[in-house]
Write an enzyme that holds these catalytic residues in place. Structure first.
Site, mmCIF file in Angstrom:
data_model
loop_
_atom_site.group_PDB
_atom_site.id
_atom_site.type_symbol
_atom_site.label_atom_id
_atom_site.label_comp_id
_atom_site.label_asym_id
_atom_site.label_seq_id
_atom_site.Cartn_x
_atom_site.Cartn_y
_atom_site.Cartn_z
ATOM 1 N N ASP A 111 54.712 59.173 52.493
ATOM 2 C CA ASP A 111 53.462 59.763 52.481
ATOM 3 C C ASP A 111 52.610 58.764 51.742
ATOM 4 O O ASP A 111 52.409 58.671 50.529
ATOM 5 C CB ASP A 111 53.326 61.163 52.099
ATOM 6 N N ARG A 121 49.124 58.521 51.868
ATOM 7 C CA ARG A 121 47.878 58.693 52.244
ATOM 8 C C ARG A 121 47.272 59.021 50.742
ATOM 9 O O ARG A 121 47.901 59.235 49.833
ATOM 10 C CB ARG A 121 47.508 60.027 53.114
#
Length: 224
Positions: free
Chosen positions: A145, A147
């Site tokens: 991830d 983000r």
């Protein structure tokens, strides 16, 4: 400059936030099947991404119902059943309309949890061969991830939002907002019934990424 329900629609010459480099550029009315929204467009000077917040009603400053929605072309536009993203976006828009106020921040640059469209498709191909979503990213040498929610926090601050009721099953979104100075008064579940094509993906998110998905306990074994 901050956005509120009485701000004029049109070009707004807001200055970039010194903390996030996010600049409000324009506000325009956006009638949708869910109701009458205002689309507030931003430029993220740090990454070069164009961002948008869909604002419904009189949002106020405290305990605003908010969804931070990561861009997902396959789910949001094409109706992919590999994930629940499209259904979550629709549910969030309906929720803020039913509430009478709220914000959906649509985060571009978050495709595939931040790895980009082509890399996401490569990961999906590996998943079709038996890897889960975590294993597929790692097999490609990519983060699970990638983000960042700094721009989302900057957008919320620009809109005058100090605390949110966050529609998310992902505890890391809550942690990220708090880290960027936005108080999370409540985390509101956004649970979508699984189907044959996404049950393995959802279980992986629960078991390996700590997503809160209690509704999966009642789901039997689904097969394609």
């Amino acid at each position: 400059m901050t956005e509120n329900s009485t701000a004029p629609l049109g070009l707004l010459g807001a200055q970039p936030s010194p903390r996030t480099g996010v600049e409000r550029v324009v506000t325009a009315p956006l009638p949708t099947v869910y109701g009458q929204f205002r689309a507030v467009g931003y430029l993220d000077h740090d990454r070069g991404d164009e961002q948008v917040a869909l604002v419904y009603g009189e949002i106020g400053t405290e305990d605003v119902l908010v969804r931070l929605h990561s861009e997902c072309l396959t789910g949001d536009a094409f109706g992919s059943r590999h994930c629940e993203c499209g259904d979550q976006l629709e549910a969030a828009l309906r929720a803020v309309a039913a509430e009478g106020s709220g914000v959906v921040v649509y985060l571009r640059g978050h495709e595939g949890r931040g790895i980009g469209l082509l890399a996401k498709l490569r990961a999906m191909a590996l998943q079709a061969e038996g890897l889960d979503t975590v294993e597929a990213n790692l097999a490609l040498g990519l983060p699970v991830d990638a983000r960042d929610y700094g721009v989302a926090a900057g957008i919320l601050r620009d809109l005058g939002v100090r605390s949110v009721r966050l529609m998310s099953n992902n505890p890391r979104k809550r942690e990220a907002l708090v880290r960027h100075g936005v108080r999370v008064a409540e985390q509101v579940p956004l649970l979508i019934p699984p189907c044959e094509s996404n049950i393995t993906y959802l279980r992986t998110k629960r078991e390996r990424m700590d997503h809160h998905l209690p509704h999966l306990d009642a789901v039997g074994q689904l097969t394609r």
